[in-house]
Design a protein around this motif. Sequence first.
Motif, PDB file in Angstrom:
ATOM      1  N   CYS A  58      -5.627   6.941  -4.129  1.00 26.26           N
ATOM      2  CA  CYS A  58      -4.814   6.634  -5.310  1.00 26.26           C
ATOM      3  C   CYS A  58      -5.709   6.276  -6.488  1.00 26.26           C
ATOM      4  O   CYS A  58      -6.866   5.892  -6.334  1.00 26.26           O
ATOM      5  CB  CYS A  58      -3.866   5.462  -5.015  1.00 26.26           C
ATOM      6  N   PRO A  88      -5.791   1.848  -6.258  1.00 22.45           N
ATOM      7  CA  PRO A  88      -5.453   1.452  -4.880  1.00 22.45           C
ATOM      8  C   PRO A  88      -5.298  -0.045  -4.675  1.00 22.45           C
ATOM      9  O   PRO A  88      -4.645  -0.462  -3.717  1.00 22.45           O
ATOM     10  CB  PRO A  88      -6.630   2.003  -4.059  1.00 22.45           C
ATOM     11  N   ASN A  89      -5.885  -0.848  -5.523  1.00 17.12           N
ATOM     12  CA  ASN A  89      -5.877  -2.291  -5.269  1.00 17.12           C
ATOM     13  C   ASN A  89      -4.806  -3.031  -6.060  1.00 17.12           C
ATOM     14  O   ASN A  89      -4.779  -4.251  -6.051  1.00 17.12           O
ATOM     15  CB  ASN A  89      -7.249  -2.896  -5.592  1.00 17.12           C
ATOM     16  N   ALA A 139       0.828  -1.205   0.000  1.00 14.43           N
ATOM     17  CA  ALA A 139       0.000   0.000   0.000  1.00 14.43           C
ATOM     18  C   ALA A 139       0.862   1.255   0.000  1.00 14.43           C
ATOM     19  O   ALA A 139       0.599   2.210  -0.752  1.00 14.43           O
ATOM     20  CB  ALA A 139      -0.935  -0.016   1.210  1.00 14.43           C
ATOM     21  N   ARG A 148       2.468   1.839  -3.388  1.00 14.72           N
ATOM     22  CA  ARG A 148       1.527   2.414  -4.352  1.00 14.72           C
ATOM     23  C   ARG A 148       1.326   3.909  -4.113  1.00 14.72           C
ATOM     24  O   ARG A 148       1.306   4.714  -5.042  1.00 14.72           O
ATOM     25  CB  ARG A 148       0.200   1.656  -4.263  1.00 14.72           C
ATOM     26  N   ILE A 149       1.193   4.292  -2.845  1.00 13.85           N
ATOM     27  CA  ILE A 149       1.000   5.706  -2.502  1.00 13.85           C
ATOM     28  C   ILE A 149       2.201   6.532  -2.957  1.00 13.85           C
ATOM     29  O   ILE A 149       2.058   7.571  -3.622  1.00 13.85           O
ATOM     30  CB  ILE A 149       0.773   5.860  -0.987  1.00 13.85           C
ATOM     31  N   LEU A 172      -4.261   5.497   0.608  1.00  8.20           N
ATOM     32  CA  LEU A 172      -4.362   4.428  -0.388  1.00  8.20           C
ATOM     33  C   LEU A 172      -5.635   4.571  -1.209  1.00  8.20           C
ATOM     34  O   LEU A 172      -5.620   4.443  -2.436  1.00  8.20           O
ATOM     35  CB  LEU A 172      -4.326   3.070   0.318  1.00  8.20           C
ATOM     36  N   PHE A 173      -6.773   4.848  -0.545  1.00  6.66           N
ATOM     37  CA  PHE A 173      -8.038   4.966  -1.261  1.00  6.66           C
ATOM     38  C   PHE A 173      -8.081   6.207  -2.144  1.00  6.66           C
ATOM     39  O   PHE A 173      -8.922   6.298  -3.033  1.00  6.66           O
ATOM     40  CB  PHE A 173      -9.204   4.989  -0.272  1.00  6.66           C
TER      41      PHE A 173
END
Length: 620
Positions: free
Chosen positions: A593, A596-597, A461, A464-465, A590-591
């Motif tokens: 982004c 996010p997944n 996570a 990704r961020i 994260l949400f």
Amino acid sequence: MSDIIQLLPDSVANQIAAGEVVQRPASAVKELIENAIDAGADKIQLIVKDAGKSLIQVIDNGCGMSGTDARMSFERHATSKIKKAEDLFAIRTMGFRGEAMASIAAIAQVELKTRRHEDELGTQIFIEASEVIKQGACAAVAGTSICVKNLFYNIPARRNFLKSNPVEMRHIIDEFQRVALAHPEVFFTLHHDGQEVYHLPATTLKQRVIHLFGNNYNQRLVPVEEDTTIINLRGFVGKPEFAKRTRGEQFFFVNNRFIKDPYLNHAVLTAFEELLPDDTYPLYVLFIDIDPSKIDINVHPTKTEIKYQDEKAIYAIIRSAVKRSLGRYNITPSLDFDQENSIEHLITPKPFEEIIAPVIAFNPDFNPFTKTERELPFLRDTGGSRSNPNRINPIPNNWDTLYEISKKDTNTQHEIHTEETVAVNDQEIVKSTDRQFFQIHNRFIMSQIKSGFMLINQQAAHERILYERFLQQLQNHSGVSQQSLFPQSLTLNGADFELLKELMPDIRALGFDIREFGKNTVVVEGIPADLNNVGEHELLERLLEGFKNNLSILKLDKRDNLARSLARNAAIKAGTKLSAEEMNQLTDQLFACQMPNVALNGKPVISTFTLNELIERFEK
């Protein structure tokens, strides 16, 4: 109908052959330096401009050439290394085909000056596109000097395919390092655009490795040596703790010729079994001396591939020799039973008269049944009592309040917070600053959702961020720098320094404050503000290693590669304990982004589990 098959002119044939021999400036550098080695030189200078596109000059003090030999050296298949086919199986020289000089002369402007030691005058030749422009006598120092100017000037398509100067310079440095490692007894220098990059005096192999890669390699090398009837093996391997995530410091030499052989590389990696972290590669510089009649080097135009008569035996020798060297220098775990069962090495012998007998002191009046305040300080009542202020009160005051907690009402209904949800892959994921989080084994974040619960891989996570954040900063040049109180200097090897120079504009856009400081050295005065808890040295070195690794495996765009590498190295790692506030912030970011997944490796970041799945599992 007229005949349609005809012989190509020599100039066209040479240009076609040049495509196999000279692929880029580094190929010309390799051929010219190897010719200087074959000439017996013990001092070789390499001078390049514009990463070899404008000028490549090699100066040596070798045997030199006569006027006739100088002219013949530019003819195809003209060589002094072999005279008959049988000589191919007894080759000890670097070159033998007689194609390199003709190929270089077909695609560049070449100037040759050479003189033998016994001659008074030398020979000078000018050639353009395989055509001799001028030849005559000249004053020259003993040895040979070759200038290759404007490489691929008559083949614009090939010249347009050349990469940027830093990329081409890295390839030149790679070829230079390989020849310099193979011949530590030769003095080498490398100058690029008037600046000295390498100054390598004649020395031992270990010192040559240190001069090429840095003084910190002095403590990383483990010697390897093995003499057998099949091969003689010598060189060094690196200690496992210094292994890197990218290839580039692995060197095999057969009869002093650099080769690429995945089979032998596997033999070295097998010797490091259970000593290396995953996806890391150790340093090694290994030399194999073998009978030339038992190998065939005439396999590939670049002569970096070799066929052996007995590959399995060579594999076994290399594997056992490396493994034994690691054990001999206490790299691998070992037990010495003679040493473990003896403590004699811990005792320092003394003369008998210097030994002093121990003295035991005791109190003859001590009575263990006498209780005093000094003996029981943990029962002392500092307040005392009115009748006897020194009396010991073993019962604390307000003891009855200890039971008040049992009288409290435990049937308290906890407040359920209103929750906002966000859809991720058709799943309803809770998004709220008030929800509770739990960390599992300091690796995963668990939180309740409407249909069950979700698990978040905290490292994936955060990667990704950071990846999306860095990518946006590279596009907008909006990186913010956190200035260091004490700027740190970092010395890199030549190839990494050229790579850093190529990436410098984008690295500064991320928030790094870096400037060049002399030969292969940079000063880091600031790093991205979000990464102020990471060391400058470690962060920059891992950034370059990750960039090279992504470049060789994924073939990514430069900015995407840079953002990916920095995100992976700066993200929190599995095993890091997070507070509730940190978990909440990480989840909200994260949400926010775009994806996010999806982790950087393509695997999912979030896994959801429904309440029905849990019920079915327990009702089985």
